[in-house]
Design an enzyme around this catalytic site. Structure first.
Site, PDB file in Angstrom:
ATOM      1  N   ILE A   1       0.832  -1.274   0.039  1.00 50.10           N
ATOM      2  CA  ILE A   1      -0.037  -0.120  -0.068  1.00 50.10           C
ATOM      3  C   ILE A   1       0.945   1.173   0.158  1.00 50.10           C
ATOM      4  O   ILE A   1       1.920   1.262   0.605  1.00 50.10           O
ATOM      5  CB  ILE A   1      -0.861   0.126   1.251  1.00 50.10           C
ATOM      6  CG1 ILE A   1      -1.868   1.249   1.054  1.00 50.10           C
ATOM      7  CG2 ILE A   1      -0.400  -0.213   2.357  1.00 50.10           C
ATOM      8  CD1 ILE A   1      -3.018   1.390   2.345  1.00 50.10           C
ATOM      9  N   SER A   2       0.605   2.093  -0.962  1.00 50.57           N
ATOM     10  CA  SER A   2       1.481   3.477  -1.011  1.00 50.57           C
ATOM     11  C   SER A   2       1.418   4.122   0.401  1.00 50.57           C
ATOM     12  O   SER A   2       0.558   4.112   1.075  1.00 50.57           O
ATOM     13  CB  SER A   2       1.041   4.245  -2.160  1.00 50.57           C
ATOM     14  OG  SER A   2       1.319   3.539  -3.286  1.00 50.57           O
TER      15      SER A   2
END
Length: 226
Positions: free
Chosen positions: A71-72
């Protein structure tokens, strides 16, 4: 997935951390769009990471999710959303659903969000998570994201959460006039730059927005799977 009551309790425990992240990690790094900051503040990132990673949910870092994906970091999500210059009336295409966090943020910024994930397991998980949390204007698809999503086109913005060597051909064909494509491009992580392409009179105007590091964009018009 946790029960609804568990979701409410978890959210209460993370509200302070979320607001601290907005003030200390986003505002201080020049994320100034009030709509983007409000959207980030509305989305409980702790629900989009693994239970083991929840205590790190509001660190400004990427975190692992299932299927060896990530997940960024919150700053990257906020930066790309701000770069898309959304007003709330748009139809947006996101490439790379992952856990669904980026799509959840976009749901507060656009009228409709279509998001494509190439890994079926992640797409199923994201669909269930987004439905549970009430993001009714987000639609998840399993497909090759480098093909875009012709059945839902045209789009006012296309946001690509993985890096290609060059802009995939289908994206321009699926963009509205004055639409924006936000995408990292570069042959490797050390040479990646974030780009904004804006369609005007049938031509794409190109802007370089800065250096970033992303995983490779896999697909017909991207990198081949390893």
């Amino acid at each position: 997935m946790s029960s609804d009551s568990e979701f409410v309790q978890s959210d209460n425990n993370f509200v302070t951390a979320r607001q601290t992240m907005i003030e200390e990690q986003l505002r201080q790094r020049d994320i100034a769009d009030p709509r983007v900051l409000d959207a980030i503040g509305r989305v409980p990132r702790e629900y989009f990471v693994s239970p083991e990673s929840q205590r790190f949910a509001y660190n400004d870092s990427a975190l692992p999710i299932d299927c060896h994906q990530t997940i960024s970091q919150p700053y990257t999500v906020a930066f790309m959303c701000a770069a898309a210059q959304l007003t709330g009336t748009e139809t947006v295409l996101e490439i790379g659903t992952g856990s669904g966090y980026g799509a959840a943020v976009l749901s507060h910024l656009a009228r409709e969000v279509h998001t494509v994930e190439r890994i079926p397991e992640l797409a199923i998980q994201a669909t269930e998570r987004l439905q549970r949390l009430g993001y009714d204007n987000v639609h998840v698809y399993t497909d090759d994201g480098t093909l875009g999503l012709p059945q839902a086109a045209p789009f006012d913005a296309i946001i690509v959460t993985a890096a290609a060597e060059q802009l995939p051909e289908p994206y321009q064909e699926q963009l509205n006039e004055k639409g924006r494509i936000i995408i990292p491009l570069g042959s490797d992580s050390t040479g990646q730059r974030m780009y904004r392409f804006t369609l005007r009179n049938g031509k794409l105007l190109e802007e370089v927005l800065g250096a970033f590091v992303f995983v490779p964009l896999i697909g017909k018009f991207g990198h081949r799977p390893e």
